[in-house]
Design a protein around this motif. Structure first.
Motif, short mmCIF file in Angstrom:
data_model
loop_
_atom_site.label_atom_id
_atom_site.label_comp_id
_atom_site.label_asym_id
_atom_site.label_seq_id
_atom_site.Cartn_x
_atom_site.Cartn_y
_atom_site.Cartn_z
N LYS A 218 0.65 -0.84 0.40
CA LYS A 218 0.01 -0.05 0.31
C LYS A 218 0.42 1.02 -0.34
CE LYS A 218 -3.74 -1.65 2.48
NZ LYS A 218 -4.47 -1.62 3.65
N GLU A 219 1.84 1.14 0.76
CA GLU A 219 2.57 2.56 0.51
C GLU A 219 3.20 2.86 -0.84
OE1 GLU A 219 6.59 3.59 2.83
OE2 GLU A 219 6.04 1.80 3.71
N GLU A 220 3.46 1.59 -1.53
CA GLU A 220 4.83 1.97 -2.05
C GLU A 220 2.93 2.67 -3.29
OE1 GLU A 220 7.60 -1.46 -3.23
OE2 GLU A 220 5.36 -1.81 -2.51
N VAL A 221 1.72 1.77 -3.76
CA VAL A 221 1.04 1.96 -3.99
C VAL A 221 0.48 3.66 -4.09
CG1 VAL A 221 -1.58 1.93 -5.04
CG2 VAL A 221 -0.11 -0.08 -4.58
N ASN A 222 0.40 4.00 -2.83
CA ASN A 222 0.20 5.10 -2.30
C ASN A 222 1.34 6.50 -2.84
OD1 ASN A 222 -2.17 4.15 -0.76
ND2 ASN A 222 -1.40 4.77 0.62
#
Length: 288
Positions: free
Chosen positions: A75-79
């Motif tokens: 999620k951190e990478e996508v965000n």
């Protein structure tokens, strides 16, 4: 009023980039609602997608939509990608679960710390910034859906998460699209279902794509391309006739919005737009 949008894929070489930009320049005067740029399996084209979208934002008057998947990423990478798009001036994301890096047919496995599916991704995008979000729809049922109820359940989750429209996988039988819209309506899901239309520039290529994504090709279409492998001019004429028949029939059924998978080529898409009443408009150059 008939409305259209166009889909491109990020170029892999300088020559392909020249072809893409010639296509964009040809189609821009048709004033589509938006144009989208695809995102490879497992995020494999992330940098090229971002670069292409950014150039569209900076150098044209088009509204650019960036495809985004949640496979093989936290999620951190996508965000971080979502925030980068907002900072780049992008206000529309096409949110997709995506395919595994090994491609279609590989069993899907969510990232341990990632978004599990398109519905979760849509909610995540909306929580970060007020993007317009388009999601996918499948007139022939997604290959991973156990049945039609499960397939429509997933669409409903994406709409409940904030999706603004659903764009379908390509199809060639308009009865399948109409039946799908009826299924969605019976469930009470209030979202525009936009048909995804692909001109058959290469029958072999489209057949391969169809096999990967579970789309069917009627025998009558295959028959019309029989013996034309080495006759590019006749293939183009047949492709134009097939695409024209499909979009005109959809118009007759009350469809007024189309999403064209351009394959980074302008000729057939431009002709189809003129056929359904979309005329070019002279535009001033984008502001520097």
């Amino acid at each position: 009023m008939t409305r259209v949008s166009f889909e491109f894929f990020p170029p892999k070489s300088d020559a392909m980039e020249q072809t893409l930009w010639a296509t964009i320049q040809k189609l821009e005067p048709l004033q589509p609602d938006f144009v989208s740029v695809t995102y490879g399996a497992g995020g494999s084209t992330r940098e090229r997608t971002h670069r292409t979208v950014k150039r569209i934002v900076d150098e044209t008057n088009l509204k650019a939509a960036a495809h985004l998947t949640c496979v093989a990423a936290s999620k951190e990478e996508v965000n971080a990608v979502i925030r980068d798009y907002w900072d780049a001036g992008v206000r529309h994301i096409v949110a997709l679960r995506g395919d595994m890096p090994d491609g279609p047919g590989t069993p899907y496995k969510p990232h341990a710390d990632g978004y599990a599916n398109g519905a979760e991704l849509t909610a995540g995008i909306k929580s970060i910034a007020p993007f317009e979000v388009s999601v996918s729809a499948y007139p022939e049922c997604h290959p991973d859906s156990a049945n039609w109820d499960a397939d429509i359940d997933q669409l409903e989750r994406k709409v409940d998460a904030g999706a603004d429209r659903a764009i379908t996988q390509f199809f060639f039988d308009n009865d399948l699209f109409e039946a799908y819209r009826e299924r969605v309506a019976r469930r009470g899901i209030k979202v525009d279902i936009v048909p995804g239309i692909v001109p058959i520039l290469s029958f072999k290529q489209i057949k391969r794509f169809a096999e990967m994504c579970g789309a069917s090709i009627p025998d009558r279409l295959a028959d019309r391309f029989e013996g034309l492998d080495d006759d590019a001019e006749q293939r183009m004429l047949v492709a134009a006739a097939i695409a024209a028949e499909q979009v005109l029939d959809l118009q007759a059924r009350g469809v007024d919005t189309f999403h064209f998978y351009t394959m980074n080529r302008a000729e057939l898409v431009y002709a189809l737009c003129r056929l359904i009443g979309i005329n070019p408009v002279a535009q001033a150059a984008a502001a520097a």
